[in-house]
Motif scaffolding. Structure first.
Motif, PDB file in Angstrom:
ATOM      1  N   TYR A   1      20.944 -48.198 -73.558  1.00  0.00           N
ATOM      2  CA  TYR A   1      22.099 -47.694 -72.575  1.00  0.00           C
ATOM      3  C   TYR A   1      22.089 -48.882 -71.239  1.00  0.00           C
ATOM      4  O   TYR A   1      21.266 -49.650 -71.333  1.00  0.00           O
ATOM      5  N   LYS A   2      23.487 -49.062 -70.877  1.00  0.00           N
ATOM      6  CA  LYS A   2      23.627 -49.778 -69.848  1.00  0.00           C
ATOM      7  C   LYS A   2      23.245 -49.242 -68.533  1.00  0.00           C
ATOM      8  O   LYS A   2      23.939 -48.621 -67.939  1.00  0.00           O
ATOM      9  N   VAL A   3      21.978 -49.542 -67.752  1.00  0.00           N
ATOM     10  CA  VAL A   3      21.467 -48.844 -66.845  1.00  0.00           C
ATOM     11  C   VAL A   3      21.920 -49.892 -65.575  1.00  0.00           C
ATOM     12  O   VAL A   3      21.685 -50.959 -65.516  1.00  0.00           O
ATOM     13  N   MET A   4      22.967 -49.084 -64.823  1.00  0.00           N
ATOM     14  CA  MET A   4      23.663 -50.215 -63.895  1.00  0.00           C
ATOM     15  C   MET A   4      23.214 -49.987 -62.424  1.00  0.00           C
ATOM     16  O   MET A   4      23.136 -50.753 -61.658  1.00  0.00           O
ATOM     17  N   GLY A   5      22.243 -48.640 -62.170  1.00  0.00           N
ATOM     18  CA  GLY A   5      21.800 -48.454 -60.577  1.00  0.00           C
ATOM     19  C   GLY A   5      20.462 -47.875 -60.740  1.00  0.00           C
ATOM     20  O   GLY A   5      20.360 -47.175 -61.878  1.00  0.00           O
ATOM     21  N   ILE A   6      19.792 -47.975 -59.805  1.00  0.00           N
ATOM     22  CA  ILE A   6      18.503 -47.406 -59.565  1.00  0.00           C
ATOM     23  C   ILE A   6      17.815 -47.441 -58.136  1.00  0.00           C
ATOM     24  O   ILE A   6      18.554 -48.371 -57.431  1.00  0.00           O
ATOM     25  N   SER A   7      17.241 -46.233 -57.731  1.00  0.00           N
ATOM     26  CA  SER A   7      16.832 -46.577 -56.264  1.00  0.00           C
ATOM     27  C   SER A   7      15.420 -46.035 -56.143  1.00  0.00           C
ATOM     28  O   SER A   7      14.727 -45.506 -57.020  1.00  0.00           O
ATOM     29  N   ASP A   8      14.974 -46.396 -54.937  1.00  0.00           N
ATOM     30  CA  ASP A   8      13.686 -45.530 -54.518  1.00  0.00           C
ATOM     31  C   ASP A   8      14.130 -44.783 -53.006  1.00  0.00           C
ATOM     32  O   ASP A   8      15.113 -44.814 -52.585  1.00  0.00           O
ATOM     33  N   VAL A   9      13.082 -44.176 -52.419  1.00  0.00           N
ATOM     34  CA  VAL A   9      13.471 -43.654 -51.172  1.00  0.00           C
ATOM     35  C   VAL A   9      14.367 -44.368 -50.143  1.00  0.00           C
ATOM     36  O   VAL A   9      15.206 -43.806 -49.381  1.00  0.00           O
ATOM     37  N   ALA A  10      14.233 -45.938 -50.148  1.00  0.00           N
ATOM     38  CA  ALA A  10      14.838 -46.510 -49.230  1.00  0.00           C
ATOM     39  C   ALA A  10      16.269 -46.865 -49.550  1.00  0.00           C
ATOM     40  O   ALA A  10      16.876 -47.363 -48.565  1.00  0.00           O
ATOM     41  N   GLY A  11      16.721 -46.774 -50.715  1.00  0.00           N
ATOM     42  CA  GLY A  11      17.731 -47.278 -51.213  1.00  0.00           C
ATOM     43  C   GLY A  11      17.961 -47.498 -52.674  1.00  0.00           C
ATOM     44  O   GLY A  11      16.721 -47.807 -53.164  1.00  0.00           O
ATOM     45  N   GLY A  12      19.021 -48.170 -52.963  1.00  0.00           N
ATOM     46  CA  GLY A  12      19.150 -48.328 -54.471  1.00  0.00           C
ATOM     47  C   GLY A  12      19.913 -49.915 -54.699  1.00  0.00           C
ATOM     48  O   GLY A  12      20.333 -50.589 -53.860  1.00  0.00           O
ATOM     49  N   ILE A  13      19.816 -50.364 -55.954  1.00  0.00           N
ATOM     50  CA  ILE A  13      20.519 -51.570 -56.446  1.00  0.00           C
ATOM     51  C   ILE A  13      21.464 -51.365 -57.470  1.00  0.00           C
ATOM     52  O   ILE A  13      21.326 -50.340 -58.233  1.00  0.00           O
ATOM     53  N   TYR A  14      22.422 -52.010 -57.504  1.00  0.00           N
ATOM     54  CA  TYR A  14      23.547 -51.803 -58.730  1.00  0.00           C
ATOM     55  C   TYR A  14      24.202 -53.063 -59.090  1.00  0.00           C
ATOM     56  O   TYR A  14      24.480 -53.831 -58.300  1.00  0.00           O
ATOM     57  N   ASN A  15      24.246 -53.070 -60.522  1.00  0.00           N
ATOM     58  CA  ASN A  15      25.058 -54.235 -61.042  1.00  0.00           C
ATOM     59  C   ASN A  15      25.920 -53.723 -62.019  1.00  0.00           C
ATOM     60  O   ASN A  15      25.255 -52.983 -63.296  1.00  0.00           O
ATOM     61  N   PRO A  16      27.147 -53.638 -61.994  1.00  0.00           N
ATOM     62  CA  PRO A  16      28.166 -53.129 -62.963  1.00  0.00           C
ATOM     63  C   PRO A  16      28.009 -53.815 -64.355  1.00  0.00           C
ATOM     64  O   PRO A  16      28.318 -52.911 -65.316  1.00  0.00           O
ATOM     65  N   ASN A  17      27.307 -54.916 -64.748  1.00  0.00           N
ATOM     66  CA  ASN A  17      27.009 -55.268 -65.966  1.00  0.00           C
ATOM     67  C   ASN A  17      25.667 -54.969 -66.498  1.00  0.00           C
ATOM     68  O   ASN A  17      25.469 -55.350 -67.709  1.00  0.00           O
ATOM     69  N   GLY A  18      24.889 -54.251 -65.739  1.00  0.00           N
ATOM     70  CA  GLY A  18      23.583 -53.598 -66.310  1.00  0.00           C
ATOM     71  C   GLY A  18      22.433 -54.250 -65.625  1.00  0.00           C
ATOM     72  O   GLY A  18      22.767 -55.496 -65.254  1.00  0.00           O
ATOM     73  N   LEU A  19      21.447 -53.740 -65.684  1.00  0.00           N
ATOM     74  CA  LEU A  19      20.097 -54.340 -64.741  1.00  0.00           C
ATOM     75  C   LEU A  19      19.415 -54.431 -65.753  1.00  0.00           C
ATOM     76  O   LEU A  19      19.361 -53.742 -67.002  1.00  0.00           O
ATOM     77  N   ASN A  20      18.384 -55.388 -65.749  1.00  0.00           N
ATOM     78  CA  ASN A  20      17.317 -55.663 -66.536  1.00  0.00           C
ATOM     79  C   ASN A  20      16.072 -54.632 -66.106  1.00  0.00           C
ATOM     80  O   ASN A  20      15.394 -55.199 -65.183  1.00  0.00           O
ATOM     81  N   ILE A  21      16.000 -53.563 -66.438  1.00  0.00           N
ATOM     82  CA  ILE A  21      15.014 -52.686 -65.927  1.00  0.00           C
ATOM     83  C   ILE A  21      13.564 -53.215 -66.099  1.00  0.00           C
ATOM     84  O   ILE A  21      13.024 -52.846 -65.035  1.00  0.00           O
ATOM     85  N   PRO A  22      13.043 -53.619 -67.173  1.00  0.00           N
ATOM     86  CA  PRO A  22      11.669 -54.133 -66.983  1.00  0.00           C
ATOM     87  C   PRO A  22      11.534 -54.869 -65.906  1.00  0.00           C
ATOM     88  O   PRO A  22      10.594 -54.925 -65.151  1.00  0.00           O
ATOM     89  N   HIS A  23      12.360 -55.914 -65.680  1.00  0.00           N
ATOM     90  CA  HIS A  23      12.367 -56.800 -64.526  1.00  0.00           C
ATOM     91  C   HIS A  23      12.432 -55.934 -63.142  1.00  0.00           C
ATOM     92  O   HIS A  23      11.669 -56.362 -62.339  1.00  0.00           O
ATOM     93  N   VAL A  24      13.287 -55.087 -63.225  1.00  0.00           N
ATOM     94  CA  VAL A  24      13.434 -54.259 -61.954  1.00  0.00           C
ATOM     95  C   VAL A  24      12.137 -53.762 -61.501  1.00  0.00           C
ATOM     96  O   VAL A  24      11.757 -53.372 -60.371  1.00  0.00           O
ATOM     97  N   LEU A  25      11.645 -52.799 -62.361  1.00  0.00           N
ATOM     98  CA  LEU A  25      10.418 -51.868 -62.076  1.00  0.00           C
ATOM     99  C   LEU A  25       9.232 -53.072 -61.942  1.00  0.00           C
ATOM    100  O   LEU A  25       8.478 -52.617 -61.161  1.00  0.00           O
ATOM    101  N   GLU A  26       9.144 -54.178 -62.632  1.00  0.00           N
ATOM    102  CA  GLU A  26       7.831 -55.076 -62.396  1.00  0.00           C
ATOM    103  C   GLU A  26       8.341 -55.385 -60.903  1.00  0.00           C
ATOM    104  O   GLU A  26       7.220 -55.640 -60.198  1.00  0.00           O
ATOM    105  N   TYR A  27       9.339 -55.728 -60.352  1.00  0.00           N
ATOM    106  CA  TYR A  27       9.549 -56.241 -59.237  1.00  0.00           C
ATOM    107  C   TYR A  27       9.288 -55.377 -58.170  1.00  0.00           C
ATOM    108  O   TYR A  27       8.615 -55.530 -57.041  1.00  0.00           O
ATOM    109  N   TRP A  28       9.403 -54.038 -58.346  1.00  0.00           N
ATOM    110  CA  TRP A  28       9.354 -52.847 -57.338  1.00  0.00           C
ATOM    111  C   TRP A  28       7.584 -52.710 -57.548  1.00  0.00           C
ATOM    112  O   TRP A  28       7.120 -52.646 -56.186  1.00  0.00           O
TER     113      TRP A  28
END
Ligand code: NAD
Length: 429
Positions: free
Chosen positions: A248-275
């Motif tokens: 799937y192309k996961v374009m956006g994700i958030s936590d309680v403070a706010g979210g990030i969005y990229n219309p081309n899709g996010l690199n989710i493993p990298h995003v979660l590791e960053y968080w």
């Protein structure tokens, strides 16, 4: 003759759309009416079996004693022991716990596992408590509830701000009083203490499985499907990861403070590791930073609210632009918003099905504990998929047969099952 259903409906009419117990009751009433549920069953099933309130003295690290208020609501036992999580939060209320316990009854019935519904909570601020204070509070709460919980009575599990460690403390306290180890008193335990492989990922996996089924209705395949996920915890984070892994192309994700969005899709493993490293998305590079409110309104194929209650209300429902709403969280949509989404033709995978992967594998954990025989992870995942797909199809069939939307169908299916069992047992009145 007095009509208790109509009286109850009048009582709830005009009430605040954000009270979760009222939201639950409104949907229960509609489904009960469509089913033609008889009045005696209606009166019995609409209310919890038991509401327990406890005051929990805890010696704080400073040496003084603080008293916390806690709840356990056991909504229904018709199909088996009560089952449901324990939530630690400053704003948890009896009304919220009552709603959550009822949702557990309907959820267990929708996926056809032999449990009733329960839920617990303690009013506290876990972020400001030490590990020792949390342990003492958990143990005393367990001791207060000792007569009411157990593998055949009520089986707690983690919920917001409780985890495997909390479950290990509950299991140990219960076992100390029983004078022998009772692993099946809780689920969501560490695997080494009788937990199940696959339990941690089960709710997110259930979201994936139901989304996989739902996109088929739109002729979509994962590689052609864009997704927005609200929340990045156990449900949202793992759900996003599993959807990313599936293509799937996961374009956006958030936590309680706010979210990030990229219309081309996010690199989710990298995003979660960053968080995990930064505990924030604030400085995540090469994305658009959006509020949680704006995140929900981004055009996408699948919107998965996986954070908390009341995120889609009559205020923003009109601006939701997805094809499929996959409710990973409990109660993310209010009844008023339901009507708007229905008019817009959005297909809703209702929470009591979408996030039922967790309780399904909790059931598998309870079974494994009682057998003393543990299954490989692949077997757990396969049995989870079998149950979720069967429930999705049963629901779709039920909705078609009764010409109702999927949420109403889920409530009707669940209420019908609990009503059947209650009728068979007879009401001890
Ligand atoms: P969690 O604490 O692991 O994660 C919650 C996520 O939501 C975090 O990313 C947090 O930052 C975010 N969040 C919290 N409050 C928010 C708010 N007001 N606005 C936006 N984001 C917010 O919790 P979880 O276990 O992932 O549970 C999430 C939801 O799923 C809850 O409704 C819970 O009852 C439900 N649920 C969880 C499970 C489970 O197995 N964990 C099972 C069924 C249902």
């Amino acid at each position: 003759m007095a009509n208790p259903m109509a009286d109850e409906m009048r009582r709830f009419k005009g009430s605040d759309e954000k009270n979760p117990f009222e939201a639950m009751s409104e949907r229960f009433d509609r489904a009960a009416q469509l089913l033609g549920l008889d009045e005696d069953l209606y009166r019995v099933m609409r209310v919890p079996s038991r509401e327990i309130k406890v005051y929990i003295p805890v010696r704080m690290d400073t040496g003084h004693i603080e008293v916390f208020e806690g709840f356990r609501v056991q909504h229904n036992f018709a199909r088996g022991p009560a089952k449901g999580g324990i939530r630690y939060a400053p704003d948890v209320s009896l009304d919220e716990v009552k709603a959550l316990s009822a949702w557990m009854t309907w959820k267990c019935a929708v996926v056809n596992v032999p449990f009733g519904g329960g839920k617990g909570g303690i009013i506290c601020n876990p972020q400001q408590m030490s590990l020792g204070e949390l342990e003492r509070m958990t143990r005393r709460y367990t001791a207060e509830l000792i007569d009411f919980i157990g593998p055949d009575k009520d089986v707690p599990a983690p919920d917001m701000n409780t985890n495997e460690q909390t479950m290990a403390w509950i299991m140990d306290t219960f076992s100390m009083h029983a004078r022998h180890t009772v692993t099946a008193v809780v689920t969501g335990k560490p695997v080494a203490l009788g937990g199940s492989l696959g339990r941690r990922e089960a709710t997110g996996r259930g979201v994936l499985i139901t989304v996989n089924e739902a996109i088929k209705r739109f002729g979509l395949t994962p590689d052609k499907t864009s997704v927005i996920v609200q929340g990045s915890g156990n449900v949202g984070g793992i759900g996003a990861q599993l959807m990313y892994d599936t293509g799937y192309k996961v374009m956006g994700i958030s936590d309680v403070a706010g979210g990030i969005y990229n219309p081309n899709g996010l690199n989710i493993p990298h995003v979660l590791e960053y968080w995990a490293q930064n505990r924030s998305f604030d400085d995540y590079p090469d994305v658009e930073h959006v509020s949680n409110k704006d995140l929900l309104e981004i055009e996408c194929d699948v919107l998965a609210p996986c954070a908390t209650e009341n995120q889609i209300t009559s205020e923003n429902a009109d601006r939701i632009k997805c094809k499929i709403l996959a409710e990973g969280a409990n109660g993310p949509t209010t009844p008023k918003a339901d009507k708007i989404l229905h008019e817009k033709g959005i297909f809703v995978i209702p929470d009591i099905l979408c996030n039922a992967g967790g309780v399904t594998v909790s059931y598998f954990e309870w079974v494994q504990d009682r057998m003393g025989y543990f299954w490989p992870e692949a077997q757990v995942n396969e049995r989870l998929a079998d149950k979720m797909i069967a429930s999705f199809n049963e629901l779709a069939h039920f909705a078609e047969k009764h010409n109702v939307d999927s949420r109403t169908a889920a409530y009707m299916l669940a209420i019908d099952r609990v009503a059947y069992d209650t009728r068979m047992r007879g009401i001890y009145a």
